[in-house]
Design an enzyme around this catalytic site. Structure first.
Site, PDB file in Angstrom:
ATOM      1  N   ASN A 353       0.830  -1.203   0.000  1.00  0.00           N
ATOM      2  CA  ASN A 353       0.000   0.000   0.000  1.00  0.00           C
ATOM      3  C   ASN A 353       0.867   1.258   0.000  1.00  0.00           C
ATOM      4  OD1 ASN A 353      -2.471   1.564   0.069  1.00  0.00           O
ATOM      5  ND2 ASN A 353      -3.421  -0.335   0.802  1.00  0.00           N
ATOM      6  N   HIS A 355       2.676   3.160   1.971  1.00  0.00           N
ATOM      7  CA  HIS A 355       4.066   3.201   2.467  1.00  0.00           C
ATOM      8  C   HIS A 355       4.998   2.406   1.568  1.00  0.00           C
ATOM      9  CE1 HIS A 355       7.398   2.760   5.470  1.00  0.00           C
ATOM     10  NE2 HIS A 355       7.070   4.025   5.650  1.00  0.00           N
ATOM     11  N   CYS A 356       4.502   1.300   1.039  1.00  0.00           N
ATOM     12  CA  CYS A 356       5.346   0.423   0.206  1.00  0.00           C
ATOM     13  C   CYS A 356       5.742   1.061  -1.117  1.00  0.00           C
ATOM     14  CB  CYS A 356       4.605  -0.866  -0.106  1.00  0.00           C
ATOM     15  SG  CYS A 356       3.924  -1.710   1.298  1.00  0.00           S
ATOM     16  N   ILE A 357       4.990   2.048  -1.573  1.00  0.00           N
ATOM     17  CA  ILE A 357       5.297   2.634  -2.896  1.00  0.00           C
ATOM     18  C   ILE A 357       6.006   3.990  -2.769  1.00  0.00           C
ATOM     19  CG2 ILE A 357       3.484   1.346  -4.091  1.00  0.00           C
ATOM     20  CD1 ILE A 357       1.795   3.963  -4.087  1.00  0.00           C
TER      21      ILE A 357
END
Ligand code: KQY
Length: 380
Positions: A353, A355-357
């Site tokens: 989501n 934070h991951c991108i």
């Protein structure tokens, strides 16, 4: 750009907390048809909404492949810088450098990346383009880079408070697909030497059914020194219940690097989110096999937020807890505007989501000396 083989902590560098001031943020324009449905059509809209929100308070650099440059440039506002760069997928948290600073200068860590587990349980092959991105980004930013390619680590598997404490999970860092030849003590020492931390808090497991082997950034995050949010459910029938309870027990019995007790704020999870048959139809196969199966549980969590200079941008899932999550985070971040991102499900389908991108580039206390010359000149 120099490629360094020394230890950042010995050089006086450490990783600041995400809630410290940023220079900017890096993202990668989505394209992978077996990760993002319908040729990433919906994901691009969600990315563009997020990028626009971040760009209101800090610089944003978006990497796009040659064939996607026009799509990114057209979708993004003019204050966002789009640069051409090859990639295998779009997880900047895991493939962009982790930045460290000594207060005057920033440097990037170039960790080894093997698509979350390599040939053991990695999520795609090959991953060589992703593995080269950290170094290329340091070159672009004109900052020196530490060569740590012999140690496999993704940015989503660590969180720091910027005051000597690091949070991670055993499920991920001790997994067979990362650094199986290293002991837990050796991994700890590598994290301390590279990130300038003094104490590691190990949670056992991450969010249930998280395909990253339980990244910390989906289950627990610092909101301030000695304060965290923890993904939470009261539903004893949910396999997540036991995992969250176990994390709480560890956190309540731990102190941070400065000897402080840790205040845990429970952040409720949405009701379990499952991918639909229609969504699966929009995903291409990988090597002839589907990447998701209808009904599969996705690793939805409000903890996967991004803290920009002016905002905290939080996933939203069309769930009754969407509003509660925003309200809880707004109390914890009183100087920032907490914003819910409506189309987060289109990012979640890819397996992570907000934070991951994203990957933040820290500011320094002495920004006049910031060694990001190419970006600095853009400001003037
Ligand atoms: O959550 C992340 N940091 C990355 C997820 C990768 C999923 C690949 N399908």
């Amino acid at each position: 750009m120099r490629i360094l083989h020394t230890e950042p902590s010995a050089d006086g560098f450490s990783m600041p907390a995400e809630f410290s001031e940023h220079y900017g943020c890096i993202l990668i324009w989505p394209h992978r048809r077996d990760s993002w449905q319908n040729g990433a059509y919906a994901a691009r809209k969600a990315f563009a909404e997020l990028i626009t929100a971040i760009s209101e308070s800090e610089k944003v650099i978006v990497c796009a492949r040659y064939e996607d440059y026009d799509s990114a440039r057209k979708a993004l506002p003019p204050q966002v810088r789009v640069v051409e760069m090859s990639s295998d997928d779009s997880w900047a948290r895991d493939v962009a450098p982790t930045f460290v600073t000594n207060g005057k200068e920033i440097r990037g860590i170039d960790w080894g990346f093997n698509a979350w587990g390599g040939l053991h349980d990695g999520l795609y092959f090959p991953w060589d383009k992703d593995n080269k991105m950290a170094r290329k980004l340091c070159d672009l930013l004109d900052c020196d880079t530490y060569d740590k390619r012999d140690f496999i680590l993704e940015g989503g598997s660590i969180h720091t408070d910027g005051e000597g404490t690091l949070l991670t999970t055993e499920e991920c860092l001790l997994s067979k697909g990362r650094n199986p030849e290293m002991s837990k003590a050796e991994i700890e020492q590598t994290l301390c030497n590279t990130l300038g931390v003094k104490k590691i808090i190990w949670l056992k497991r991450g969010i249930y059914h998280d395909e990253t082997n339980g990244h910390i950034d989906n289950i627990c995050a610092f909101t301030a020194p000695a304060e965290v949010v923890l993904a939470w459910t009261d539903d004893k029938n949910d396999p997540q219940y036991e995992i969250s309870q176990e994390c709480l027990d560890i956190l309540e019995n731990e102190t941070d690097a400065k000897g402080r007790k840790i205040k845990v704020h429970k952040l409720p999870l949405p009701e379990p989110v499952h991918i639909t048959a229609e969504e699966c139809d929009g995903l291409d196969d990988m090597d002839g096999e589907p990447t998701r199966i209808p009904g599969e549980r996705l690793a939805a969590s409000y903890v996967n937020f991004y803290i920009s200079n002016g905002a905290v941008i939080v996933p939203q899932f069309g769930d009754k807890n969407d509003k509660t999550a925003v309200e809880i985070l707004q109390k914890l971040f009183p100087t920032r505007n907490v914003i819910g991102l409506p189309h987060s499900r289109d990012i979640l389908i890819g397996g992570g989501n907000i934070h991951c991108i994203t990957q933040q580039i820290p500011s320094t206390t002495c920004s006049g000396n910031l060694r990001i010359r190419s970006l600095h000149s853009l400001q003037n």
